[in-house]
Design an enzyme around this catalytic site. Sequence first.
Site, PDB file in Angstrom:
ATOM      1  N   SER A 179      49.195  44.791  28.758  1.00  0.00           N
ATOM      2  CA  SER A 179      48.267  45.635  29.517  1.00  0.00           C
ATOM      3  C   SER A 179      49.035  46.594  30.423  1.00  0.00           C
ATOM      4  CB  SER A 179      47.316  44.771  30.354  1.00  0.00           C
ATOM      5  OG  SER A 179      48.027  43.792  31.083  1.00  0.00           O
ATOM      6  N   GLU A 234      39.651  35.725  24.817  1.00  0.00           N
ATOM      7  CA  GLU A 234      39.224  36.948  25.503  1.00  0.00           C
ATOM      8  C   GLU A 234      37.870  37.402  24.984  1.00  0.00           C
ATOM      9  OE1 GLU A 234      42.147  40.044  25.968  1.00  0.00           O
ATOM     10  OE2 GLU A 234      40.656  41.467  26.748  1.00  0.00           O
ATOM     11  N   GLU A 294      49.021  37.924  19.768  1.00  0.00           N
ATOM     12  CA  GLU A 294      47.598  38.046  19.429  1.00  0.00           C
ATOM     13  C   GLU A 294      47.362  37.684  17.962  1.00  0.00           C
ATOM     14  OE1 GLU A 294      46.041  41.891  20.557  1.00  0.00           O
ATOM     15  OE2 GLU A 294      46.769  41.693  22.615  1.00  0.00           O
ATOM     16  N   LYS A 328      53.634  35.249  24.246  1.00  0.00           N
ATOM     17  CA  LYS A 328      52.221  35.247  23.822  1.00  0.00           C
ATOM     18  C   LYS A 328      52.074  36.257  22.703  1.00  0.00           C
ATOM     19  CE  LYS A 328      48.676  37.137  26.364  1.00  0.00           C
ATOM     20  NZ  LYS A 328      48.172  38.176  25.438  1.00  0.00           N
TER      21      LYS A 328
HETATM   22  O1  KIV Z   1      48.010  42.070  28.300  1.00  0.00           O
HETATM   23  C1  KIV Z   1      47.336  41.339  29.045  1.00  0.00           C
HETATM   24  O2  KIV Z   1      47.279  41.523  30.269  1.00  0.00           O
HETATM   25  C2  KIV Z   1      46.598  40.251  28.432  1.00  0.00           C
HETATM   26  C3  KIV Z   1      45.569  39.555  29.267  1.00  0.00           C
HETATM   27  C4  KIV Z   1      44.428  40.434  29.440  1.00  0.00           C
HETATM   28  C5  KIV Z   1      45.221  38.221  28.726  1.00  0.00           C
HETATM   29  O3  KIV Z   1      46.802  39.945  27.302  1.00  0.00           O
END
Ligand code: KIV
Length: 278
Positions: free
Chosen positions: A50, A186, A120, A118
């Site tokens: 983000s 999400e 997706e 992390k």
């Molecule tokens: O990129 C991010 O901040 C995220 C969160 C919204 C979970 O993946």
Amino acid sequence: MSATTSVRPVLPPDIKARKGGQPLVVLTAYTTPMARLVDPHCDMTLVGDSLGMVLHGMPSTVGVTMEMMILHGRSVVRGLSKAMAIIDMPFGSYEESPQQAYRNAARLMAETGAPCVKLEGGAHMAETIAFLTTRGVPVMAHIGLTPQAVNTLGGYKVVGRDGEADKVMADAKACEAAGAFAIVLEKVPQGLTSRITAALNIPTIGIGAGVDCDGQVLVIDDMLGLFTDFRPKFVKRYAELGKLADAAISTYAAEVRAREFPAAEHAFADVLPAKAKS
Ligand code: KIV
């Protein structure tokens, strides 16, 4: 005799063991000063992609690069002493093959010091999650709305209504079976969130997924009122720092124009005052 006290850092197995306990607290951070603010209060700090939209003004997260994640990841890890860092794998760095994902995950961990990544994707990423987790890369999965897929999803919509629920449940189970230590949900409807949370043995971390998750995450600039381009329904503003900053900048501009700033106490004398004799 000397005693050495060392604090063991929080690691993914500690987070996994928190399943069903006190809710896990997660916020994003992208810089050292923000990481320092977040650290005492949070269990985990996410260096989310983000940052592309929040810090760099990008229209989506699709343009975020490995170099951006490494730069901000290092900055965040420097500011943490308690909370565990998680670093997002950017779009295009892991989807091609498990081997590509491993190469880039290892680089993110080695060059930032974050102990996990992390990524997706649900069932279709299970092979990659298993490849990573069996080779020393702990993975937090992210399903439901996956913002990197905005161009195929056609927008930032709720995922899991109207017959999509079984697929989202299957995605969650596939990520757990592949070895993910936790999973972000999400924009998943809250009834489905409850069922997924009950069905899994790993913590669910919600963003726009209701209260029944094992933890919650928000984008820090959203909850502090610093990012105001748009405001998703799931964001609660805990402060209006953007408005405070606007007022401060406006006062500064007015004072500069009126020659009220700098005042005498902000300036340097040409001659040092003589030291007082004792
Ligand atoms: O990129 C991010 O901040 C995220 C969160 C919204 C979970 O993946």
